[in-house]
Design a protein around this motif. Structure first.
Motif, PDB file in Angstrom:
ATOM      1  N   GLU A 102       0.826  -1.208   0.000  1.00  0.00           N
ATOM      2  CA  GLU A 102       0.000   0.000   0.000  1.00  0.00           C
ATOM      3  C   GLU A 102       0.863   1.261   0.000  1.00  0.00           C
ATOM      4  O   GLU A 102       0.522   2.259  -0.633  1.00  0.00           O
ATOM      5  CB  GLU A 102      -0.928  -0.015   1.212  1.00  0.00           C
ATOM      6  CG  GLU A 102      -1.989   1.069   1.143  1.00  0.00           C
ATOM      7  CD  GLU A 102      -2.901   1.077   2.343  1.00  0.00           C
ATOM      8  OE1 GLU A 102      -3.392   2.176   2.682  1.00  0.00           O
ATOM      9  OE2 GLU A 102      -3.133   0.016   2.948  1.00  0.00           O
ATOM     10  N   ASN A 151     -10.048   1.857   5.859  1.00  0.00           N
ATOM     11  CA  ASN A 151      -9.518   0.580   5.380  1.00  0.00           C
ATOM     12  C   ASN A 151      -8.219   0.691   4.594  1.00  0.00           C
ATOM     13  O   ASN A 151      -7.600  -0.319   4.288  1.00  0.00           O
ATOM     14  CB  ASN A 151     -10.580  -0.158   4.548  1.00  0.00           C
ATOM     15  CG  ASN A 151     -11.071   0.652   3.366  1.00  0.00           C
ATOM     16  OD1 ASN A 151     -10.984   1.882   3.369  1.00  0.00           O
ATOM     17  ND2 ASN A 151     -11.617  -0.019   2.365  1.00  0.00           N
ATOM     18  N   PHE A 152      -7.798   1.899   4.251  1.00  0.00           N
ATOM     19  CA  PHE A 152      -6.525   2.101   3.572  1.00  0.00           C
ATOM     20  C   PHE A 152      -5.790   3.229   4.285  1.00  0.00           C
ATOM     21  O   PHE A 152      -5.914   4.393   3.897  1.00  0.00           O
ATOM     22  CB  PHE A 152      -6.728   2.434   2.090  1.00  0.00           C
ATOM     23  CG  PHE A 152      -7.041   1.253   1.238  1.00  0.00           C
ATOM     24  CD1 PHE A 152      -6.039   0.557   0.577  1.00  0.00           C
ATOM     25  CD2 PHE A 152      -8.348   0.819   1.091  1.00  0.00           C
ATOM     26  CE1 PHE A 152      -6.321  -0.542  -0.211  1.00  0.00           C
ATOM     27  CE2 PHE A 152      -8.653  -0.281   0.307  1.00  0.00           C
ATOM     28  CZ  PHE A 152      -7.639  -0.971  -0.353  1.00  0.00           C
ATOM     29  N   PHE A 293     -12.377  -4.375   1.591  1.00  0.00           N
ATOM     30  CA  PHE A 293     -12.128  -3.587   0.390  1.00  0.00           C
ATOM     31  C   PHE A 293     -13.457  -3.044  -0.108  1.00  0.00           C
ATOM     32  O   PHE A 293     -14.476  -3.743  -0.051  1.00  0.00           O
ATOM     33  CB  PHE A 293     -11.495  -4.446  -0.715  1.00  0.00           C
ATOM     34  CG  PHE A 293     -10.068  -4.839  -0.450  1.00  0.00           C
ATOM     35  CD1 PHE A 293      -9.027  -4.070  -0.933  1.00  0.00           C
ATOM     36  CD2 PHE A 293      -9.770  -5.988   0.262  1.00  0.00           C
ATOM     37  CE1 PHE A 293      -7.712  -4.436  -0.699  1.00  0.00           C
ATOM     38  CE2 PHE A 293      -8.459  -6.365   0.504  1.00  0.00           C
ATOM     39  CZ  PHE A 293      -7.425  -5.586   0.028  1.00  0.00           C
ATOM     40  N   CYS A 294     -13.445  -1.832  -0.623  1.00  0.00           N
ATOM     41  CA  CYS A 294     -14.687  -1.281  -1.172  1.00  0.00           C
ATOM     42  C   CYS A 294     -15.116  -2.021  -2.433  1.00  0.00           C
ATOM     43  O   CYS A 294     -16.253  -1.871  -2.883  1.00  0.00           O
ATOM     44  CB  CYS A 294     -14.542   0.204  -1.446  1.00  0.00           C
ATOM     45  SG  CYS A 294     -12.994   0.663  -2.236  1.00  0.00           S
ATOM     46  N   THR A 295     -14.222  -2.835  -3.000  1.00  0.00           N
ATOM     47  CA  THR A 295     -14.567  -3.637  -4.175  1.00  0.00           C
ATOM     48  C   THR A 295     -14.787  -5.108  -3.831  1.00  0.00           C
ATOM     49  O   THR A 295     -14.746  -5.972  -4.713  1.00  0.00           O
ATOM     50  CB  THR A 295     -13.461  -3.517  -5.235  1.00  0.00           C
ATOM     51  OG1 THR A 295     -12.200  -3.813  -4.629  1.00  0.00           O
ATOM     52  CG2 THR A 295     -13.421  -2.111  -5.825  1.00  0.00           C
ATOM     53  N   ASN A 296     -15.024  -5.401  -2.574  1.00  0.00           N
ATOM     54  CA  ASN A 296     -15.306  -6.764  -2.145  1.00  0.00           C
ATOM     55  C   ASN A 296     -16.564  -7.304  -2.835  1.00  0.00           C
ATOM     56  O   ASN A 296     -17.582  -6.612  -2.893  1.00  0.00           O
ATOM     57  CB  ASN A 296     -15.508  -6.764  -0.624  1.00  0.00           C
ATOM     58  CG  ASN A 296     -15.755  -8.142  -0.061  1.00  0.00           C
ATOM     59  OD1 ASN A 296     -14.987  -9.052  -0.284  1.00  0.00           O
ATOM     60  ND2 ASN A 296     -16.837  -8.288   0.679  1.00  0.00           N
ATOM     61  N   THR A 443     -11.692  -7.171  -6.567  1.00  0.00           N
ATOM     62  CA  THR A 443     -10.764  -6.693  -5.543  1.00  0.00           C
ATOM     63  C   THR A 443      -9.430  -6.334  -6.189  1.00  0.00           C
ATOM     64  O   THR A 443      -8.881  -7.084  -6.990  1.00  0.00           O
ATOM     65  CB  THR A 443     -10.555  -7.770  -4.466  1.00  0.00           C
ATOM     66  OG1 THR A 443     -10.445  -9.050  -5.081  1.00  0.00           O
ATOM     67  CG2 THR A 443     -11.705  -7.792  -3.488  1.00  0.00           C
TER      68      THR A 443
END
Length: 515
Positions: A102, A151-152, A293-296, A443
């Motif tokens: 990250e 989350n990041f 993750f927002c793309t989960n 993700t």
């Protein structure tokens, strides 16, 4: 560790507030010792006032110098070394390897925008030399309030994509650190401020505020000299900021990324060919980062219930480990979300073993009719869970797709024949999501010039932007037209000689030529 519990208002530390809060180590289940002070209204006002004063200078800083500033921030973050990733790990529970990646993504984003500024054509210079003589380009908005994500702690936080894009556009930034990782935020902020000083940027180009309560964020959002807000987080938090911003005497835009269930459609042919392999890949995507993750992929749709793919998922979920979530509050919300789905009629298809203070992956199931009758079943549950919907025929599949809310991503898995037979599904999902994937998993978001990380409401607001990729810069600028200007008053981007050597639209044709 040095004392870091104060606000960083330009080059000045400030600790006026009496209310304090502490970060929490979710792996060790213990409160970290250093208290952080909540920013007062006076401190928030000083930070924005200083940023507004700095904007009058920073907006005129040549692109090459702004690029050098962004490069210096990237170098400063790298120079923080292991202290940064160790601190972020203590505050988030995330593994060191994930945080090292990250950190590299964060510095990569900064360098991407530095390259964009160096090339220069992003300003979209347009010249129609006639009567009247009309010339257009993008200019920065002003002071941007950036809200860090939970989350990041690096890539969507203090020096994340929002800050990088805003600084690249020529805006100044006041960042509200996420209270889950204040130590990490402070370290990154010191790197930004050191870079600002070493490259000669005006004081106030960046400031950092702390606060665990909603008051600090609301004070920032209401400040009359703020020009826009960038936010990554929950729908509730984003909507609250949006409502505040639109009710101001002078409303301002809110660029909020508020989550998504990221539906995945599995078509019949590919399930017959690769059901077991797809199940393994899906579970890996679902549980990556404990689903934070927002793309989960929080929703998946298959043709009918009885297939190898679903059977394999059901058997395999029990072998998935529970995991540590970012904060106790996020874990509590996840567990309540699972309970609410069950109360609303979802059945448990499978789950991993329980573990104290950790989130167990879940697979739940509803029928297509349940989803159509009760769309709230398809709302995001942030964490390692996914909801299976059975579609008994093609029309039901399309009904489900049409009934979706706005999403960050939508994915289709299919053979070539599947995809040809379901071409209409692509057309439906194009209206529902900012990114559509074929035979992949959502993700992981690449940081490049073509990426879109956004989508129709309620995934983001507004749908016309992205928070990842170089086009994120356009959230923080606006077009201005210069009509019949004398040559000596024109900015370099619009001068006849094209001194910056950028691509421009000259009388309807793209060119680097002088006029």
């Amino acid at each position: 560790m040095n004392e870091t519990g104060s606000q960083l208002i330009g080059n000045t530390r400030s600790a006026e507030g009496q209310h304090t809060f502490h970060a929490f180590d979710p792996q060790r289940q213990q409160t970290l010792p250093l208290p952080f002070r909540e920013a007062t209204q006076h401190e928030t006002d000083r930070a924005v006032q200083l940023a507004a004063a700095a904007f009058t200078t920073y907006k005129k800083v040549p692109p090459a110098r702004r690029a050098a500033f962004l490069q210096a921030i990237a170098e400063g973050i790298t120079a923080l070394g292991e202290e940064l990733v160790n601190t972020a790990s203590a505050e988030s529970g995330l593994p060191l390897a994930r945080l090292q990646g990250e950190r590299d993504r964060t510095t990569g984003q900064l360098r991407l925008f530095a390259g964009l500024l160096t090339e220069g054509s992003w300003v979209n210079a347009r010249i129609d030399a006639g009567t009247p003589d009309v010339r257009q380009m993008q200019i920065p908005l002003g002071v941007i309030g950036v809200f860090g994500a939970s989350n990041f702690p690096l890539a969507f936080s203090v020096a994340g994509g929002d800050t990088a894009a805003a600084l690249a556009a020529g805006c100044t930034v006041v960042c509200k650190a996420h209270p889950a990782h204040p130590h990490t935020s402070h370290l990154v902020a010191t790197a930004i401020l050191a870079a600002a000083n070493s490259t000669g940027m005006p004081e106030g180009v960046f400031s950092l505020l702390h606060g665990a309560s909603i008051e600090t964020g609301q004070q920032l959002a209401k400040h009359p000299q703020l020009s826009a807000i960038a936010f990554t987080g929950s729908f509730r938090g984003g909507k609250a900021l949006y409502d505040t911003a639109t009710r101001r005497p002078v409303p301002i835009p809110v660029f909020a990324e508020m989550g998504s269930v990221n539906p995945v459609f599995f078509l019949p042919g590919i399930l017959q060919e690769k059901g077991e392999a797809l199940a393994a890949q899906f579970l890996q995507s679902l549980t990556m980062g404990v689903g934070q993750f927002c793309t989960n992929p929080g929703l998946f749709i298959t043709p009918g219930a009885g297939n190898t793919f679903v059977d394999t998922l059901q058997k395999s979920i029990a072998a998935m480990p529970a995991g540590c979530m970012l904060t106790p509050g996020i874990l509590d919300a996840y567990q309540k979300g699972i309970h609410q789905l069950q109360q609303a009629g979802a059945t448990v298809l499978g789950k991993a073993p329980e573990a104290a203070h950790q989130a167990s992956p879940y697979l739940l199931q509803i029928s297509a009719q349940q989803a159509l009758d009760n769309p709230s079943l398809c709302h995001e549950v942030f964490g390692p869970s996914s909801l299976h919907i059975r579609a008994d025929n093609r029309e039901e599949l399309y009904q489900l797709a049409r009934g979706l809310e706005g999403q960050l991503t939508a994915t289709i898995h299919g053979t070539e024949e599947d995809l040809r037979q379901h071409a209409e599904l692509v057309d439906i999902l194009r209206e529902k999501a900012g990114r559509i994937l074929i035979n992949g998993f959502p993700t992981g978001v690449a940081v490049n010039h073509a990426m879109v990380h956004g989508g129709p409401w309620p995934a983001t607001t507004p749908a016309a932007g992205t928070s990842v990729g170089s086009t994120a810069i356009y959230r923080f600028c606006r077009p201005v037209c210069f009509q019949d200007f004398p040559a000596y008053l024109l900015p370099p981007e619009l001068q006849n000689s094209n001194p910056l050597g950028i691509w421009r639209l000259l009388n309807g044709w793209f060119s680097k030529d002088a006029l």
